[in-house]
Motif scaffolding. Structure first.
Motif, PDB file in Angstrom:
ATOM      1  N   GLN A  66     -20.859 -18.587 -17.997  1.00  0.00           N
ATOM      2  CA  GLN A  66     -20.587 -17.735 -17.206  1.00  0.00           C
ATOM      3  C   GLN A  66     -18.927 -18.551 -16.310  1.00  0.00           C
ATOM      4  O   GLN A  66     -18.086 -17.739 -16.441  1.00  0.00           O
ATOM      5  N   SER A  67     -18.828 -19.425 -16.461  1.00  0.00           N
ATOM      6  CA  SER A  67     -17.434 -20.031 -15.792  1.00  0.00           C
ATOM      7  C   SER A  67     -16.710 -20.173 -16.454  1.00  0.00           C
ATOM      8  O   SER A  67     -15.205 -19.814 -16.039  1.00  0.00           O
ATOM      9  N   GLN A 104     -15.918 -15.926 -17.069  1.00  0.00           N
ATOM     10  CA  GLN A 104     -14.867 -16.026 -14.903  1.00  0.00           C
ATOM     11  C   GLN A 104     -13.434 -16.349 -15.075  1.00  0.00           C
ATOM     12  O   GLN A 104     -13.281 -15.906 -14.335  1.00  0.00           O
ATOM     13  N   GLY A 105     -13.479 -17.316 -15.577  1.00  0.00           N
ATOM     14  CA  GLY A 105     -12.205 -18.172 -15.533  1.00  0.00           C
ATOM     15  C   GLY A 105     -11.525 -17.469 -15.849  1.00  0.00           C
ATOM     16  O   GLY A 105     -10.337 -17.039 -15.526  1.00  0.00           O
ATOM     17  N   LEU A 164     -12.019 -21.816 -13.262  1.00  0.00           N
ATOM     18  CA  LEU A 164     -13.486 -22.003 -12.621  1.00  0.00           C
ATOM     19  C   LEU A 164     -13.649 -22.955 -14.135  1.00  0.00           C
ATOM     20  O   LEU A 164     -14.817 -23.742 -14.004  1.00  0.00           O
TER      21      LEU A 164
END
Length: 442
Positions: free
Chosen positions: A281-282, A285-286, A243
């Protein structure tokens, strides 16, 4: 439409599919071990996020100088917790693994210092960073000298050679965990800890840095837990979980990481600047997904090793060895084999599957390189990808797969392309290895 039908509609013959299914059935126990490690590492990441009280406020974007970017600063605390390190620098401004390594090295080395590699020549793109190959702005231009100790023939560290190489000018030792474009074993975290302890016994103030690319979350521990002063990697490899659209990390001792931060931005500014630009956020979350994604990539690597070893090709690691990174090398002995393999990986991609990869002269390499990657993020090698230099011993390096099922398809498609080119002995009724030119493992 059943599973077999959709596989054949994607271009696989029944013979290739049957061969793959037989190999997969034999790997059930190996895959269960991988899943157990992924569960542990997943819990480790969740614990780090909970400890640092991650909230949706941390996903907010900053621009400009990025002063007081709470999400960025908290993400760095999460990385420090995951790696059990004092500090971390996790930034989209670190453009690649090579860039992160350059920042870590140039931030901690000064004119007159010596850089030591105990595992022989580093990965190709670091040659110009160091000055092994001349390039403007190299460490060599800034008065940093370089020395290397080649590995023993079996791929282990030459401790006698390392002891002789360390001297009063040796400031930093850089250890490359993964194999790069060398057909040698990847180092385990325990092996890395052993060589660090050995070197620090000779010179206690020696900075030990580990190029951790492709190794994150493969084992239960990381190099910073066994004495590494810095571990460095790319977010479009393992820890970004597919991500992260860009970025790198440097984790370790606070003073070492701070010096890298001053090099990344400017003296007096350090880690206080650097806008996150809505990417937080990426990146969070990644990292959260990374242990599961790495598990899928590991299954693909083991599947590939078992398939190609059975067909008579030299593979490193071999089909039964313990894994310490997600990379699988396969030596074909001919450029045609490398090209066919990469074209198969490309044909299995969700993006640009219609593109045919060809070797080309890439910046930073001393030979034409072929790269296959139909990726959502350009150059992301946690996604299904393969590459290799077109030079002896003509080995290809396979890695990634955001899911095990995609990695499986890619390997089967690579085998299909090799079969179509007449480069294997796979037949409808039996498996007979195609004679290969002799290739020595390095």
């Amino acid at each position: 439409m059943n599973k077999t039908t959709i596989y054949t509609s994607l271009g696989l013959t029944p013979q290739v599919l049957k061969f793959g299914e037989e190999i997969e059935a034999s790997l059930k126990d190996r895959f269960e071990v991988i899943d157990e490690r992924a569960e542990y590492n997943q819990l480790k990441v969740i614990k780090a996020m909970q400890k640092n009280r991650v909230s949706d406020i941390h996903f907010a974007a900053t621009t400009g100088y990025g002063y007081n970017d709470l999400g960025r600063d908290t993400l760095e605390k999460v990385y420090a917790s995951v790696f059990e390190a004092e500090s971390a620098l996790v930034r989209p401004q670190l453009m690649s693994g090579t860039h992160a390594l350059h920042i870590a090295l140039s931030g901690n080395l000064r004119p007159g210092d010596q850089l030591l590699s105990p595992n022989g020549k580093p990965y190709d793109t670091l040659e110009e960073v160091i000055g092994i190959r001349e390039s403007p702005g190299s460490l060599k231009e800034y008065g940093v000298t370089y020395r290397q100790v080649d590995l023993r023939p079996d791929g282990s560290f030459d401790f006698d050679g390392i002891a002789k190489a360390i001297n009063e000018k040796t400031k930093l030792m850089t250890i490359q965990r993964s194999k790069g474009y060398a057909v040698r074993p990847t180092f385990s975290v325990d092996q890395i800890g052993e060589v660090i302890a050995f070197a620090k016994k000779i010179k206690p103030d020696l900075i030990c840095m580990v190029d951790n690319c492709y190794g994150e979350f493969v084992e239960l521990t990381e190099p910073t837990q066994v004495g590494a002063d810095m571990a460095v990697g790319s977010l479009i490899k393992n820890p970004g979980g597919g991500l992260a659209p860009i970025g790198g990390y440097i984790v370790g001792r606070k003073d070492c990481v701070d010096r890298a931060a001053f090099r990344l931005s400017a003296p007096g500014l350090g880690r206080e600047v650097g806008a996150s630009l809505g990417l937080n956020q990426s990146l969070y979350q990644g990292l959260f997904l990374s242990p599961t994604v790495v598990a899928g990539a590991l299954k693909g690597a083991i599947f590939a090793a078992n398939i190609y070893e059975k067909l008579g090709f030299a593979v490193v690691p071999d089909s039964k060895e313990e894994r310490h990174d997600i990379i699988q090398s396969i030596t074909f002995g001919t450029p045609e084999g490398v090209v066919a393999f990469c074209q198969g990986i490309q044909a299995a991609a969700p993006v640009d599957s219609f593109v045919t990869p060809e070797p080309w002269d890439m910046p930073g390499y001393d030979a034409p390189v072929i790269m296959a990657a139909g990726a959502f993020v350009q150059g992301s090698s946690i996604e299904l990808s393969a590459d290799g230099p077109i030079k002896p011993p003509y080995a290809v390096y396979f890695q990634g797969g955001l899911t095990w099922y995609h990695a499986k398809l890619g390997i089967l498609m690579s085998l299909q392309k090799l079969c179509d080119a007449g480069l294997t002995g796979l037949t409808p009724k039996n498996i007979t290895p195609k004679p290969q030119p002799p290739c020595r493992r390095q």
